[in-house]
Enzyme design. Structure first.
Site, short mmCIF file in Angstrom:
data_model
loop_
_atom_site.label_atom_id
_atom_site.label_comp_id
_atom_site.label_asym_id
_atom_site.label_seq_id
_atom_site.Cartn_x
_atom_site.Cartn_y
_atom_site.Cartn_z
N GLU A 15 -63.77 18.62 12.36
CA GLU A 15 -62.54 19.04 12.14
C GLU A 15 -62.31 20.54 11.87
OE1 GLU A 15 -60.31 17.22 8.94
OE2 GLU A 15 -58.46 17.52 9.69
N LYS A 28 -53.38 15.11 15.06
CA LYS A 28 -53.57 14.39 13.95
C LYS A 28 -52.09 13.98 13.45
CE LYS A 28 -55.61 14.79 9.37
NZ LYS A 28 -56.50 15.71 8.77
N CYS A 69 -59.81 12.77 11.04
CA CYS A 69 -60.00 12.58 9.51
C CYS A 69 -58.95 11.69 8.81
CB CYS A 69 -60.33 13.93 8.91
SG CYS A 69 -60.89 13.78 7.03
N1 LIG Z 1 -59.37 16.35 6.30
C1 LIG Z 1 -58.81 15.41 5.83
O1 LIG Z 1 -57.99 14.84 6.33
N2 LIG Z 1 -59.20 15.04 4.49
C2 LIG Z 1 -58.59 14.07 3.76
C3 LIG Z 1 -59.44 13.46 3.01
C4 LIG Z 1 -59.86 12.37 3.54
O2 LIG Z 1 -59.02 11.26 4.03
O3 LIG Z 1 -60.95 11.78 3.42
#
Ligand SMILES: NC(=O)NCCC(=O)O
Length: 280
Positions: free
Chosen positions: A44, A118, A155
């Site tokens: 990401e 996203k 993510c």
């Molecule tokens: N990059 C991101 O969305 N991290 C949030 C934490 C997670 O969902 O593990």
């Protein structure tokens, strides 16, 4: 006849500056291609630090237009040169002040296929993403690449089963989940959620997480990138939890067909009964 896709994911650590970060990823494309990979996905926001550990407008400068910005164009040339499909998770500026957490998809001939934005944007300690990104508004595209049907789910998206399903309904064979997540927060979920999604939706998942602790905060990004098949079996080893690593694996699409013939989840789902899921 079985179709095997040689697929790759790349996890790495923040180098300290954007240009060297891009160069590390350019080398990963060359290394993946040298190993015969046909498709490669990065982590990401691949060319930056994970700047969402802080809320600071100076990091807006990492955003660029997709596909007209310089980074997409640089990797289009590399995709064409090596005949490899690339998934590039980036910071997108649609127009000044209109910013998304996006992945661009480039085909093996270098042509731009489109983008995924996203949908689910976290705002939890060390992951202050609502400061930087609007929620995605570009649907659930599945890209018909030279090697197969590719979807992307970024993510924090992975905690929401609805999007995984939408990508399955669009025909995804492999869904990449480029991530930035930290040990204390999510390690107990990392080898649970994506395999479960692969099983429920009957496709392969490639999960990618960055590694290391960066200067902007104390998030300990734990890597452990992997591919998992539609029976929740890891394809080869899970990557290191500390070191950069290029993971190259052969994904046998016959397995996808076999589980779909065995289970028929897409036949037996009941969308007419799921109204509460879409009620505001
Ligand atoms: N990059 C991101 O969305 N991290 C949030 C934490 C997670 O969902 O593990």
């Amino acid at each position: 006849m079985s179709r095997v896709i040689r697929a790759a994911v790349f996890q790495t650590a923040w180098t300290g500056d954007k240009e060297s970060m891009i160069q590390v990823h350019e080398q990963a494309v060359r290394d993946a291609a040298a190993q015969g990979a046909q498709v490669l996905c990065f982590q990401e926001l691949f060319y930056g630090p994970y700047f969402c550990q802080v809320q600071d407008p100076q990091f807006y400068e990492y955003a660029e237009q997709i596909p007209d910005g310089p980074i997409v164009q640089r990797f289009q040339a590399l995709a064409r040169e090596h005949g490899i499909v690339l998934v590039l998770p980036m910071y997108e500026e649609e127009q000044p002040g209109v910013l998304y957490n996006t992945a661009a998809v480039i085909d093996a001939d270098g042509s731009y296929l489109g983008k995924y934005r996203k949908h689910h944007i976290p705002q939890v300690k060390g992951f202050w993403e609502k400061f930087y990104f609007r929620p995605g508004n570009a649907g659930w595209p599945v890209f018909e690449t030279a090697v197969g049907k590719i979807g992307v789910y970024i993510c924090y998206d992975r905690h929401f089963p609805e999007g995984w399903r939408a990508l399955g309904l669009e025909g995804a064979e492999i869904v990449f989940n480029p991530s930035a997540t930290s040990r204390g927060l999510s390690a107990y979920l990392w080898q649970l959620e994506q395999p479960a999604a692969a099983v429920a939706n009957e496709y392969f998942v490639g999960a990618i997480n960055r590694v290391g602790v960066e200067e902007l905060g104390d998030n300990d990004f734990y890597g452990t990138s992997y591919f998992v098949d539609p029976e929740a079996q890891f394809v080869g080893e899970v990557a290191s939890d500390k070191e950069p690593e290029l993971v190259v694996r052969d994904l046998d699409m016959a397995k996808l067909r076999a589980v779909r013939d065995r289970w028929q989840f897409y036949r037996d789902r009941r969308p007419e009964a799921y109204g509460p899921l879409t009620a505001p």
